[in-house]
Enzyme design. Structure first.
Site, PDB file in Angstrom:
ATOM      1  N   ARG A 240      -9.508   4.576   0.071  1.00  0.00           N
ATOM      2  CA  ARG A 240      -9.314   4.397   1.503  1.00  0.00           C
ATOM      3  C   ARG A 240     -10.673   4.226   2.157  1.00  0.00           C
ATOM      4  O   ARG A 240     -11.668   4.811   1.733  1.00  0.00           O
ATOM      5  CB  ARG A 240      -8.604   5.608   2.138  1.00  0.00           C
ATOM      6  CG  ARG A 240      -7.109   5.671   1.899  1.00  0.00           C
ATOM      7  CD  ARG A 240      -6.366   4.558   2.634  1.00  0.00           C
ATOM      8  NE  ARG A 240      -4.920   4.701   2.574  1.00  0.00           N
ATOM      9  CZ  ARG A 240      -4.159   4.202   1.626  1.00  0.00           C
ATOM     10  NH1 ARG A 240      -4.706   3.551   0.609  1.00  0.00           N
ATOM     11  NH2 ARG A 240      -2.846   4.353   1.665  1.00  0.00           N
ATOM     12  N   GLU A 269      -9.483  -2.261   9.370  1.00  0.00           N
ATOM     13  CA  GLU A 269      -8.845  -3.315   8.576  1.00  0.00           C
ATOM     14  C   GLU A 269      -8.113  -4.279   9.498  1.00  0.00           C
ATOM     15  O   GLU A 269      -7.142  -3.875  10.145  1.00  0.00           O
ATOM     16  CB  GLU A 269      -7.887  -2.694   7.546  1.00  0.00           C
ATOM     17  CG  GLU A 269      -8.646  -1.854   6.526  1.00  0.00           C
ATOM     18  CD  GLU A 269      -7.804  -1.388   5.354  1.00  0.00           C
ATOM     19  OE1 GLU A 269      -6.568  -1.594   5.378  1.00  0.00           O
ATOM     20  OE2 GLU A 269      -8.370  -0.829   4.402  1.00  0.00           O
ATOM     21  N   HIS A 288      -7.286  -5.312   1.070  1.00  0.00           N
ATOM     22  CA  HIS A 288      -6.385  -4.187   0.786  1.00  0.00           C
ATOM     23  C   HIS A 288      -5.137  -4.657   0.034  1.00  0.00           C
ATOM     24  O   HIS A 288      -3.998  -4.413   0.457  1.00  0.00           O
ATOM     25  CB  HIS A 288      -5.985  -3.465   2.069  1.00  0.00           C
ATOM     26  CG  HIS A 288      -5.574  -2.043   1.837  1.00  0.00           C
ATOM     27  ND1 HIS A 288      -5.707  -1.060   2.781  1.00  0.00           N
ATOM     28  CD2 HIS A 288      -5.017  -1.422   0.747  1.00  0.00           C
ATOM     29  CE1 HIS A 288      -5.251   0.091   2.312  1.00  0.00           C
ATOM     30  NE2 HIS A 288      -4.824  -0.102   1.068  1.00  0.00           N
TER      31      HIS A 288
END
Length: 331
Positions: A240, A269, A288
């Site tokens: 993360r 993000e 991601h």
């Protein structure tokens, strides 16, 4: 008397209604599915008062936070369609007596393979060479002089030894890499060597971050700990954003103390337009998607459906992360 009413399921993932209804179709009349009318906080809060079982939003946009918990008096269970549960206020849900489950292990192979692939790219500077050729150059001599490496020569350190970390350790070990790891609890039955955190950092030519984001791990790899890595080390983050201090990472790369990094996760993000990560030549950026293979998604859907079925039929659910009983009861 047995309660035969359908369980009211609220689905929060940003997926099409047809796909979500197809996901719960095997449960038949045991559940009744609804979606928020709008994908915002207002839509979430309008849908929560009737919700009993919630499928969480893996993007984190519709977070099940303390305010959401207070708006859901009948909430009995939250199933996250992901390994991470950081979009849930787990303490608030625990205080309210609501079990939270994840899909542990569903994407472990997918994420571990991404970590290995990213490590290959960093060791051989594949993305850098690709960019140079596309720009009209022929960087053969530059690559030969740049110290490209064979992956089996790298001492690999794994931060976190859950399903993803353990699978990454197995794959790197199969390539001939000496593998060490750190986690809160040393594990048995593994060929990887346990080391204390700072010792692991000091002895890792290639560091793979596979920890969950928690208050204890937030900012874990700041300037002081990144400075413990050997000169020329490589870093791969499949965990993360927030665990690795991005400013400290960029500084270490700019100063040449680190030779490269591969990031599938970020503080923001997507990264903000002015993020220095966007201009780092020796950083591999990924949106991601380490765990987003078709097989991993099928595994996740299967685990979600299995747990919803268990909850709706009075059987224990699996992978509860907040220590509450696994049998789901109406509230």
């Amino acid at each position: 008397m047995t309660d035969t009413r359908p369980w009211r399921v609220l689905a929060l993932p940003p997926l099409g209604e047809g796909l979500l209804r197809g996901m719960v179709a095997p449960l038949g009349d045991a559940v009744s599915l609804s979606l928020p009318a709008t994908r915002d906080r207002a839509g979430l809060h309008a849908a929560l008062p009737d919700a009993e079982l919630v499928i969480g939003d893996f993007t984190g946009l519709l977070a099940v936070d303390a305010e959401a918990v207070a708006a859901a008096p009948h909430l009995a269970f939250v199933q996250m369609p992901s390994v991470g549960v950081d979009s849930c206020d787990v303490p608030a849900l625990t205080k309210a007596g609501v079990p939270v489950a994840n899909t542990a292990g569903a994407n472990a192979r997918s994420v571990a393979e991404w970590a290995v692939g990213a490590a290959f790219s960093l060791c051989r500077k594949l993305a850098w060479g690709d960019r140079r050729i596309r720009a009209g150059e022929w960087p053969q001599a530059a690559l030969l002089a740049s110290g490209v490496r064979e992956i089996h020569t790298q001492r690999v350190g794994i931060l976190g030894f859950g399903a993803i970390g353990a699978e990454a350790a197995r794959l790197f070990g199969a390539l001939g890499c000496p593998v060490s790891y750190w986690s809160r609890t040393p594990r048995t039955g593994t060929d990887a060597t346990y080391r204390d955190l700072d010792d692991l950092l000091a002895s890792s030519d290639l560091l793979v971050v596979a920890l969950p984001l928690t208050p204890e791990t937030a900012g874990l790899l700041g300037p002081a700990r990144l400075a413990l890595l050997p000169a020329g080390a490589l870093l791969v983050n499949v965990a993360r954003g927030g665990i690795v201090d991005e400013a400290a990472l960029c500084a270490a790369l700019d100063e040449g103390r680190l030779a490269g990094a591969a990031l599938d996760v970020f503080d923001d993000e997507p990264p903000l337009p002015g993020s220095p990560l966007r201009t780092q030549e020796n950083v591999l950026l990924s949106p991601h998607v380490a765990g987003a293979t078709g097989q991993a998604q099928l595994n996740i859907v299967s685990q979600v459906v299995q747990n919803l079925t268990a909850a709706a039929t009075g059987h224990p659910v699996k992978n509860v992360v907040n220590g509450l009983p696994a049998e789901i009861r109406r509230r």
